[in-house]
Design an enzyme around this catalytic site. Sequence first.
Site, PDB file in Angstrom:
ATOM      1  CB  CYS A  81      -4.913  -1.334   3.822  1.00 12.97           C
ATOM      2  SG  CYS A  81      -4.053  -1.270   5.425  1.00 12.97           S
ATOM      3  CE  LYS A 141      -7.317   1.662   3.470  1.00 17.09           C
ATOM      4  NZ  LYS A 141      -6.066   2.156   4.075  1.00 17.09           N
ATOM      5  CD  GLU A 175      -2.713   1.208   2.534  1.00 20.81           C
ATOM      6  OE1 GLU A 175      -3.761   1.880   2.525  1.00 20.81           O
ATOM      7  OE2 GLU A 175      -2.316   0.569   3.547  1.00 20.81           O
TER       8      GLU A 175
END
Length: 383
Positions: free
Chosen positions: A232, A195, A118
């Site tokens: 994530c 995300k 990330e």
Amino acid sequence: MAGKYESIESILKKHLPPDELNEVWRVLYGKALRKLAIPVEAEEFAKEKNFEIKGYTFDAKVEDIRPQRLVRIGAIQNQIIESTSASITAQRDAIHNRICNIIKAASLCGVNILCLQEAWHMPFAFCTREKYPWSEFAENATTGPTTKLLQQMAKMFNMVIISPILERDEVHGDILANTCVIISNSGNIIGITRKNHIPRVGDFNESTYYMEGNTGHRVFETKWGKIAVNICYGRHHPQNWMMYGVNGAEIVFNPSATVGSLSEPLWPIEARNAAIANSYFTCAVNRVGTETFPNEFTSGDHKPAHKDFGHFYGSSYIAAPDGSRTPGLSRNRDGLLISEVDLNLCRQVKDIWGFRMTQRLDLYAESLTAAVKDDYVPPVLKE
């Protein structure tokens, strides 16, 4: 102990007799995996450039009708190179150079699809809440220098590359987004995904910079199968993993940046569990090292003001739909993890366990539709 020991696996090997080690290994990692032969040239290059390289093979049953669908997956974990007080250009260029070397090693090993960690092109500065200089790392997803560099690498090495960056969306008001750029082996951009879930815990002050993404659960069809990216914090949400499977993903990558004091007990479980529950392969990629910033910052967990985020513990691994998984990479070294997988295993596990067939999406849809309404009353029964 932060980054003081190499890995859980090294501790087990040191203290357990071989027979007990094999049994513990079976429970922790599922069926034994064959080690993948790493070319001597790649091993020597990794030694010269000081990064770890490991490889494993996931086997599937050989079928009469379908040919094998062999794919080599790669994951890179790395530390930042320059001090966070160096110029933005110096920091970014140093990481670019480092990663180009590791991508070269991946190419020597025949990697088809490669995922970086990330926000790989920068320090994980989202703890600081300082907009500058860190916002200067943000790039246009299609024309930025990081994307242009990896387009060249992808085409040169005939490799799909997943590049998680801090994106600057110049079309929609210059907003920032935590974004993955999916680059085809042709060097063209297949698309982006953002995300879905943003943490607001401890030092993770990410909503100071960007908010939840608007791209949903995209799946990207590549030469080597259908892939998706669960960025994530999204790994903590089972429904997020589920939707990538519903949309047909065969491999889901989880590029992350997470520290030992917060999440390490969860790390070995979540991506592996997602692989099992959704009958696809998962690849969990974490950064490594301790990053120190020029100015102190505070967090939401009552700590005194501090200058570092804690230790990013690496431990990147790959898991299969049958529950087997590789050992993790080091907790304190840069590394390249490679796995050769047979995507036929996805359907084979679906046939054996029937998780997708028994999933009851209709029931979930009905229940969730009701649950999001203001007048919802949970069906809790009392005596």
